[in-house]
Design an enzyme around this catalytic site. Structure first.
Site, mmCIF file in Angstrom:
data_model
loop_
_atom_site.group_PDB
_atom_site.id
_atom_site.type_symbol
_atom_site.label_atom_id
_atom_site.label_comp_id
_atom_site.label_asym_id
_atom_site.label_seq_id
_atom_site.Cartn_x
_atom_site.Cartn_y
_atom_site.Cartn_z
ATOM 1 N N GLU A 1 41.815 39.658 39.870
ATOM 2 C CA GLU A 1 42.993 39.886 40.397
ATOM 3 C C GLU A 1 43.361 39.232 41.836
ATOM 4 O O GLU A 1 44.397 39.468 42.160
ATOM 5 C CB GLU A 1 43.218 41.392 40.795
ATOM 6 N N PRO B 1 35.404 37.755 44.584
ATOM 7 C CA PRO B 1 36.482 37.956 43.584
ATOM 8 C C PRO B 1 36.822 39.493 43.366
ATOM 9 O O PRO B 1 36.067 40.247 43.483
ATOM 10 C CB PRO B 1 35.886 37.562 42.446
ATOM 11 N N LYS B 2 38.213 39.724 43.276
ATOM 12 C CA LYS B 2 38.707 41.129 42.808
ATOM 13 C C LYS B 2 38.794 41.157 41.409
ATOM 14 O O LYS B 2 39.671 40.679 40.837
ATOM 15 C CB LYS B 2 40.112 41.479 43.767
ATOM 16 N N TRP B 3 37.654 42.085 40.807
ATOM 17 C CA TRP B 3 38.094 42.127 39.434
ATOM 18 C C TRP B 3 38.972 43.171 38.846
ATOM 19 O O TRP B 3 39.179 44.299 39.516
ATOM 20 C CB TRP B 3 36.410 42.700 39.020
#
Length: 330
Positions: free
Chosen positions: A171, A24-26
């Site tokens: 994101e 996941p892109k935080w």
């Protein structure tokens, strides 16, 4: 290895590549953490020292062995909204004397996705799958605020994260070659952001009105004032079509029909998501034209603005400004 070191970078793509590993892109602050015998250092992607602003994370990192260097994301969770809170991270930087209270009331988490050094040994030359194994061992018994980032080799699962976790502040996804080395400062990873299409009102353009460079966008608030919400990327070949749609409205503005609600140039504080962060010269137009844009989830609710540029999709001649949702955060 000595600090600071520029972290490995990810380049934007439209699709996730098959056969890679996905994380996941935080929505947080990218940060490298250095644990030594006598100190802990946290620095940003831009090599800024963040250590003083995250005393809570510094205490967590002291539980790790000296000689450890990590790469990850600083995030703050908002339990009331059920998502990460980027504004709370920014608030740490300006908290001043309130910082101890902020750290106590809204503790930060460090989501770790890579290791550059373990036991004092540089491991950047190892493949990602081996670095991941080292990282799992390092974080096996750490406090919950020091988290191992989820990772999957299942492309369908990664796409599910993008679809289902965006409301929680994810994101998009980052794709990484499972056999790739960690190369500081180099673009070896791929990021794909979750995007959605929304409508906004054109309040001005950069460049020439006949062929706009980019669009400055607004929404009306509850009091009927046009609030600046962001800017588009350069519109390219669509500029001619947009210029024809907008020129008649600038003539009305010059004739003094309705004063334009924004200052000229736009203040630097308004244009913080743009690259040069300076006051921006523009051509004002009457807020009459509605456009559809593609935006990522990085929207600052308290100030009602996108943090990143959005992409122009098309003119919505079928919509009036009254069909566009009201500006938030005012």
């Amino acid at each position: 290895m000595r600090p600071p070191v520029e972290p490995m970078r990810a380049v934007t793509a439209a699709e996730l590549p098959a056969g890679w590993l996905f994380e996941p892109k935080w929505d947080g602050f990218r940060a490298l953490a250095w644990i030594a015998e006598d100190r802990v250092l946290i620095h940003s992607r831009q090599l800024r020292d963040l250590t003083p602003y995250f005393p809570d994370v510094r205490r967590l990192l002291r539980t790790l062995p000296p000689g450890t260097v990590l790469d990850g994301e600083l995030v703050i969770w908002d339990p009331d909204r059920g998502r990460t809170d980027f504004n709370a991270l920014q608030g740490r930087i300006v908290a001043g004397r309130r910082l101890p209270r902020e750290a106590c009331d809204r503790p930060a988490h460090y989501v770790v996705f890579d290791v550059l050094q373990a036991g004092g040994e540089d491991v950047t030359g190892l493949p990602l799958i081996e670095r991941r194994h080292l990282l799992e061992q390092l974080l096996a018994n750490t406090p919950p605020q020091l988290q191992l980032c989820p990772q999957t080799a299942d492309l369908a699962e990664a796409r599910g994260w993008m679809a289902d976790w965006s409301h929680a502040g994810v994101e998009g996804c980052v794709a990484k070659d499972p056999h790739g080395r960690y190369e500081p400062g180099k673009p070896g990873w791929i990021k794909v952001k979750t995007r959605s299409t929304v409508e906004a009102i054109v309040g001005g353009v950069t460049g020439r009105l006949s062929v706009p460079g980019s669009l400055l966008l607004g929404r009306f608030d509850q009091r009927g004032r046009l609030r600046y919400v962001g800017a588009t990327h350069p519109v390219g070949q669509a500029g001619g079509e947009l210029g024809m749609a907008l020129q008649r409205y600038v003539a009305q503005q010059r004739g003094g029909a309705v004063p334009h609600p924004w200052p000229s140039p736009l203040p630097a504080a308004w244009t913080g998501q743009l690259e040069d962060r300076r006051p921006l010269a523009y051509v004002p137009v009457q807020p009459t034209v509605v456009v559809e844009v593609s935006a990522d989830i990085a929207y600052d609710e308290p100030v009602g603005r996108w943090r990143h540029r959005v992409r122009f999709v098309r003119v919505r001649a079928d919509l009036s400004v009254y069909d566009v949702r009201l500006a938030a955060g005012f």
